[in-house]
Design a protein around this motif. Sequence first.
Motif, short mmCIF file in Angstrom:
data_model
loop_
_atom_site.label_atom_id
_atom_site.label_comp_id
_atom_site.label_asym_id
_atom_site.label_seq_id
_atom_site.Cartn_x
_atom_site.Cartn_y
_atom_site.Cartn_z
N ASP A 138 90.01 107.85 -35.30
CA ASP A 138 91.31 108.14 -35.88
C ASP A 138 91.48 109.64 -36.06
N ALA A 139 92.67 110.03 -36.53
CA ALA A 139 92.99 111.46 -36.64
C ALA A 139 92.03 112.19 -37.57
N ASN A 140 91.66 111.55 -38.68
CA ASN A 140 90.75 112.20 -39.63
C ASN A 140 89.37 112.43 -39.03
N ARG A 141 88.86 111.41 -38.35
CA ARG A 141 87.52 111.52 -37.78
C ARG A 141 87.46 112.59 -36.69
N VAL A 142 88.51 112.66 -35.88
CA VAL A 142 88.57 113.69 -34.84
C VAL A 142 88.52 115.08 -35.47
N ILE B 109 82.47 119.89 -37.80
CA ILE B 109 81.00 119.84 -37.80
C ILE B 109 80.41 120.30 -36.47
N TRP B 110 80.93 119.79 -35.35
CA TRP B 110 80.29 120.02 -34.05
C TRP B 110 80.91 121.13 -33.23
N GLY B 111 82.15 121.50 -33.54
CA GLY B 111 82.81 122.57 -32.79
C GLY B 111 84.02 122.05 -32.04
N GLU B 112 84.91 122.94 -31.69
CA GLU B 112 86.16 122.59 -31.01
C GLU B 112 85.91 121.80 -29.73
N GLY B 113 86.50 120.60 -29.66
CA GLY B 113 86.40 119.78 -28.47
C GLY B 113 85.16 118.92 -28.38
N TYR B 114 84.32 118.91 -29.43
CA TYR B 114 83.07 118.15 -29.41
C TYR B 114 83.07 117.07 -30.48
N CYS B 115 82.41 115.94 -30.16
CA CYS B 115 82.33 114.80 -31.07
C CYS B 115 80.91 114.50 -31.53
N GLY B 116 79.95 115.31 -31.11
CA GLY B 116 78.56 115.07 -31.47
C GLY B 116 77.71 116.29 -31.18
N PRO B 117 76.40 116.19 -31.41
CA PRO B 117 75.50 117.33 -31.26
C PRO B 117 75.52 117.96 -29.87
N GLY B 118 75.45 119.27 -29.84
CA GLY B 118 75.36 119.99 -28.58
C GLY B 118 76.65 120.67 -28.21
N GLY B 119 76.84 121.91 -28.62
CA GLY B 119 78.03 122.68 -28.28
C GLY B 119 77.89 123.31 -26.91
N LEU C 194 86.16 114.23 -26.41
CA LEU C 194 87.29 115.16 -26.47
C LEU C 194 87.31 116.16 -25.31
N GLY C 195 86.42 115.98 -24.36
CA GLY C 195 86.42 116.84 -23.18
C GLY C 195 85.76 118.18 -23.35
N GLY C 196 85.07 118.41 -24.48
CA GLY C 196 84.40 119.70 -24.69
C GLY C 196 83.38 120.03 -23.61
N PRO C 197 82.43 119.12 -23.31
CA PRO C 197 81.46 119.40 -22.25
C PRO C 197 82.13 119.62 -20.89
N ALA C 198 83.15 118.82 -20.58
CA ALA C 198 83.84 118.96 -19.29
C ALA C 198 84.45 120.34 -19.15
N LYS D 117 93.81 111.18 -24.61
CA LYS D 117 95.06 111.92 -24.78
C LYS D 117 94.80 113.33 -25.33
N LEU D 118 93.99 113.40 -26.37
CA LEU D 118 93.69 114.70 -26.99
C LEU D 118 92.89 115.60 -26.05
N ALA D 119 91.95 115.01 -25.32
CA ALA D 119 91.12 115.79 -24.39
C ALA D 119 91.98 116.45 -23.33
N ASN D 120 92.93 115.71 -22.78
CA ASN D 120 93.79 116.27 -21.74
C ASN D 120 94.76 117.30 -22.29
N GLU D 121 95.18 117.13 -23.54
CA GLU D 121 96.02 118.15 -24.17
C GLU D 121 95.23 119.45 -24.33
N LYS D 122 93.97 119.33 -24.73
CA LYS D 122 93.13 120.52 -24.89
C LYS D 122 92.84 121.19 -23.54
N SER D 123 92.61 120.38 -22.52
CA SER D 123 92.37 120.93 -21.18
C SER D 123 93.60 121.68 -20.68
#
Length: 328
Positions: free
Chosen positions: A62-66, A72-82, A108-112, A134-140
């Motif tokens: 959901d929006a809050n979790r994103v 915590i993990w950095g822009e575009g990331y959902c888990g460990p490893g920036g 969220l497309g951070g690694p991509a 949806k959010l990943a492609n907006e960020k890309s």
Amino acid sequence: MAESWWEGYDPVEFANYLDKKRAAAAPSPPAPAAEAEPKSPPRDAPSDVTPDDLELPFDPWDANRVEIAQYIWGEGYCGPGGPEHIISMCKLLALSPEMSLLEIGANLGGPARTLADKYGTWVTGYETSERLVKLANEKSLMAGLAKKADVRHYSTGSTEGFGRHFDRALAKESLFTIENKANILGLVEEHLKPSGLFLITDFVLGSDQVSGKESFRTWRDKESEKRRPYMVTAQELAGLVKKARFNVRVNEDVSATYIDLINRAWAGADKVAAQLARKEDSEDLLKALLKEAEFWSNRARMLESGDLRLWRILASKRSEKPSMLSDW
């Protein structure tokens, strides 16, 4: 061993801390209204998601979790490893601008975007959460990488292919939530070019006996807040990779590095809580932060106990012709 972020900072104490932060930042309560207006649906159970959307009755992202994930993990990331970690781990793939990469579990497309920006590689990611897609492609798009870091929706049980062939493939902590691992591994092999490389990092059981432990069953139930884990041992995972016509080149435990990534990211949880307490929607965000803290606390405890391990495999697609190299 270095002290973990949750030692002396357990979920109950963390909840009390957040309550104090929230109370300190909250304005004086307004006078009661003559008639209470109906409440809007909670953000963690969005009304726009139907029971058939995914494997869960609602999208867990959901929006809050994103928002919390990126704190915590950095822009575009959902888990460990920036970005630095992604670049380091993907050196094994020897990426270049002429190559294409298939990513399973793009989030969220951070690694991509990191790999597309660093190496010029054309990345196509696949993700089960439609909201994250949806959010990943907006960020890309905002990063000018709409074509080079494209994220698409897929179902883990699908037998459909990926539409094209790739030079490389990556699955970062995504296979353990897929029940039919043979199917997804076969699809990846089918869509890799000859001699293509496949890098996997995934959670595995520390031993055959772990699945019978109460601690494992408790963790498994908590994991179901995202996706139900379908666990195998490291030996079983490597065996499935080989059965999918891959040669295993690297097969190693990288749990210590992963635990360190978790600890370093959560070391600043109190600062994040202080930031969130000043926001207008702090109530929901602080609850989301606490929930995510408990989630990663449980996962890290399983890793430190040895019941859960983070495993890395580098595999190469077998040549159509018999190879002189052994499968090591």
